[in-house]
Write an enzyme that holds these catalytic residues in place. Structure first.
Site, PDB file in Angstrom:
ATOM      1  N   ARG A 288       5.732   3.848  12.572  1.00 28.57           N
ATOM      2  CA  ARG A 288       5.904   2.501  12.027  1.00 28.57           C
ATOM      3  C   ARG A 288       7.291   1.972  12.360  1.00 28.57           C
ATOM      4  O   ARG A 288       8.304   2.534  11.953  1.00 28.57           O
ATOM      5  CB  ARG A 288       5.687   2.509  10.515  1.00 28.57           C
ATOM      6  CG  ARG A 288       4.287   2.982  10.136  1.00 28.57           C
ATOM      7  CD  ARG A 288       4.008   2.907   8.657  1.00 28.57           C
ATOM      8  NE  ARG A 288       2.706   3.467   8.346  1.00 28.57           N
ATOM      9  CZ  ARG A 288       2.192   3.531   7.119  1.00 28.57           C
ATOM     10  NH1 ARG A 288       2.886   3.049   6.098  1.00 28.57           N
ATOM     11  NH2 ARG A 288       0.999   4.058   6.919  1.00 28.57           N
TER      12      ARG A 288
ATOM     13  N   ARG B  15      13.312   6.769   4.533  1.00 25.15           N
ATOM     14  CA  ARG B  15      12.661   5.827   5.452  1.00 25.15           C
ATOM     15  C   ARG B  15      12.689   6.434   6.850  1.00 25.15           C
ATOM     16  O   ARG B  15      13.767   6.765   7.359  1.00 25.15           O
ATOM     17  CB  ARG B  15      13.394   4.481   5.483  1.00 25.15           C
ATOM     18  CG  ARG B  15      13.322   3.677   4.210  1.00 25.15           C
ATOM     19  CD  ARG B  15      11.957   3.041   4.021  1.00 25.15           C
ATOM     20  NE  ARG B  15      11.886   2.320   2.764  1.00 25.15           N
ATOM     21  CZ  ARG B  15      10.795   1.763   2.279  1.00 25.15           C
ATOM     22  NH1 ARG B  15       9.668   1.856   2.950  1.00 25.15           N
ATOM     23  NH2 ARG B  15      10.803   1.122   1.136  1.00 25.15           N
TER      24      ARG B  15
ATOM     25  N   GLU C  55       7.317   6.734  -3.400  1.00 29.19           N
ATOM     26  CA  GLU C  55       5.904   6.620  -3.039  1.00 29.19           C
ATOM     27  C   GLU C  55       5.481   7.747  -2.108  1.00 29.19           C
ATOM     28  O   GLU C  55       6.111   7.989  -1.086  1.00 29.19           O
ATOM     29  CB  GLU C  55       5.641   5.270  -2.360  1.00 29.19           C
ATOM     30  CG  GLU C  55       4.192   5.077  -1.956  1.00 29.19           C
ATOM     31  CD  GLU C  55       3.983   3.869  -1.067  1.00 29.19           C
ATOM     32  OE1 GLU C  55       3.006   3.877  -0.294  1.00 29.19           O
ATOM     33  OE2 GLU C  55       4.805   2.927  -1.128  1.00 29.19           O
TER      34      GLU C  55
ATOM     35  N   SER D 217      -0.853   6.016  -1.169  1.00 34.27           N
ATOM     36  CA  SER D 217      -1.527   4.788  -1.575  1.00 34.27           C
ATOM     37  C   SER D 217      -3.018   5.046  -1.484  1.00 34.27           C
ATOM     38  O   SER D 217      -3.499   5.611  -0.494  1.00 34.27           O
ATOM     39  CB  SER D 217      -1.148   3.612  -0.671  1.00 34.27           C
ATOM     40  OG  SER D 217       0.176   3.192  -0.915  1.00 34.27           O
TER      41      SER D 217
ATOM     42  N   ARG E  97       8.028  11.902   2.017  1.00 33.00           N
ATOM     43  CA  ARG E  97       8.540  11.772   0.641  1.00 33.00           C
ATOM     44  C   ARG E  97       8.184  13.009  -0.190  1.00 33.00           C
ATOM     45  O   ARG E  97       8.931  13.399  -1.090  1.00 33.00           O
ATOM     46  CB  ARG E  97       7.942  10.526  -0.014  1.00 33.00           C
ATOM     47  CG  ARG E  97       8.279   9.218   0.722  1.00 33.00           C
ATOM     48  CD  ARG E  97       9.698   8.775   0.425  1.00 33.00           C
ATOM     49  NE  ARG E  97       9.997   7.491   1.018  1.00 33.00           N
ATOM     50  CZ  ARG E  97       9.630   6.308   0.522  1.00 33.00           C
ATOM     51  NH1 ARG E  97       8.902   6.251  -0.575  1.00 33.00           N
ATOM     52  NH2 ARG E  97       9.988   5.190   1.125  1.00 33.00           N
TER      53      ARG E  97
END
Length: 427
Positions: free
Chosen positions: A261, A276, A348, A351, A390
């Site tokens: 990404r 990140r 996070e 999801s 994470r």
């Protein structure tokens, strides 16, 4: 993609849904294009009817020895008009498709309305936050001291945001991936997929990354292929353009992939280490289910992801995302966050989303409920089960000791050859 008929019949509902998600979409322009499109289709049908009638007259005139030149000329003019309308129709349908592609999925009624992440709702928390008799180190310090992570050399090879796992760090990462795959396969009946890490435009469009998110993706321009942002893309598109047997539902796939990404790392100061990254590893669960059962499976998918963290004995919390924090394609989404002792914040890790028939319409994935029945669009769901970057932060920081070592969670030890602790390996 939303059903055009639904937009036509519920324009204000669609406008409110777009606004609730903070997205852009021109419903009025869609209705305008749709109206002209239907007018043209009706005109063409009427003209074809006239042309057919004229053709019959020409045949009759010739049979009777009459002059059919005027009718033949009129028929030719009709054909020219039809040709022009067909060209206009093609252009209108392209414009309509473009406009429809930019309309997001609408939030499910149970999704709270809000503008950003601050309005997400915590629905569950599990486990006790770890307490230390020493000042806990962050994952970067731990990784460097134990010589298991090397972000500097990753930056040298590629650039910032591309981590290198080393020694027991690489082995621990592999253990996490294998454990999660085995867990979902053995406990929850998933079928494993090992997908390509590149996807074409049709696939990226099918799951909703294109056209909106093209600038956030890595593109191999020579071949016009995208590095996948998640295994959701190739796995969902396995059934693009297919009609599934309703008896085969639910179809549950689990896949490991590296994820890429470009947008990661663009969020200011929170860019250290795994907070990140541009490349990370993830185990992804994808479900194809009957529309009547999709929210039942959404809750089940959430539970399946949470069970990984419970097995690792890592505290977590679950957030129900508000409308403004939902992805473009999701109707409802839960985020699962794990605790970082060093950062003193939740991060996070997963999801879990229900897309209803939004992706299925874009990718044309249908199922036949029973033999002879009309095909219906399937509902698609996915969830990270889990993303390791994470997760690695929480694991290293939670299981660190005052001696500078890291205890390996019990469920991972068989994947580490029985090893129960990570220590610095000096020459």
């Amino acid at each position: 993609m939303l059903d055009l008929k639904f937009i036509r019949e519920n324009p204000e509902t669609v406008k409110k849904g777009i606004q609730a998600k903070g997205e852009m979409g021109d419903v009025d322009r869609i209705l305008e294009l749709d109206q002209r499109r239907r007018q043209i289709i009706q005109e063409v049908e009427n003209l074809k009817k006239q042309r057919n009638e004229n053709s019959k007259k020409v045949a009759q005139y010739k049979k009777e020895g009459k002059d059919a030149a005027e009718i033949i000329e009129h028929t030719r003019q009709i054909s020219e008009t039809i040709k022009g309308l067909d060209e206009e129709l093609k252009e209108l349908e392209e414009q309509l498709s473009e406009q429809l592609s930019r309309i997001p999925n609408l939030p499910h009624p149970s999704t709270p309305i809000g503008t950003d992440a601050s309005e997400n709702v915590e629905v569950n928390q599990w486990g006790e936050l770890p307490q230390f008799e020493f000042t806990p180190r962050n994952h970067l310090e731990i990784g460097e001291r134990l010589d298991i992570l090397d972000f500097k050399r990753g930056g040298k090879v590629t650039g910032s945001g591309f981590p290198v796992y080393k020694g027991d760090g690489a082995r621990l990462e592999r253990a996490l991936i294998n454990f999660m795959l085995d867990f979902h396969i053995e406990k929850h009946g998933y079928t494993e997929i090992f997908p390509p890490f590149l996807a074409n435009r049709e696939s990226m469009y099918g799951t909703g990354q294109l056209p909106k998110l093209e600038e956030d993706m890595y593109l191999a321009e020579k071949d016009d292929l995208f590095l996948i942002p998640t295994a959701e893309v190739p796995v969902t598109n396995l059934h693009r353009g297919e009609i599934l047997d309703g008896a085969d539902l639910p179809i549950k796939y689990v896949a490991y992939s590296a994820c890429f990404r470009r947008e990661a790392g663009s969020y200011g100061k929170e860019t250290r280490g795994f907070l990140r990254v541009h490349q990370f590893n993830k185990v992804e669960m994808v479900n194809f289910v009957h529309p009547d059962k999709s929210y039942e499976f959404h809750e089940q998918l959430l539970r399946e992801a949470c069970e990984i963290l419970e097995a690792l004995e890592l505290p977590y919390r679950v957030l129900l995302l508000c409308s403004g924090d939902l992805s473009f394609a999701a109707a409802k989404c839960y985020d699962i966050e794990t605790w970082s002792p060093a950062e003193q914040k939740w991060l996070e890790t997963s999801s879990v989303s229900n897309f209803e028939d939004f992706q299925a319409r874009r990718a044309n994935i249908r199922f036949r409920p029973e033999k002879g029945a009309k095909p219906m669009f399937v509902h698609t769901l996915n969830g990270s089960g889990l993303a390791t970057s994470r997760l690695m932060v929480s694991l290293l920081e939670t299981y660190q000791t005052d001696e500078g070592t890291v205890i390996i969670p019990e469920v991972l030890r068989k994947y580490m050859g029985g090893q129960d602790v990570i220590k610095r390996k000096y020459k």
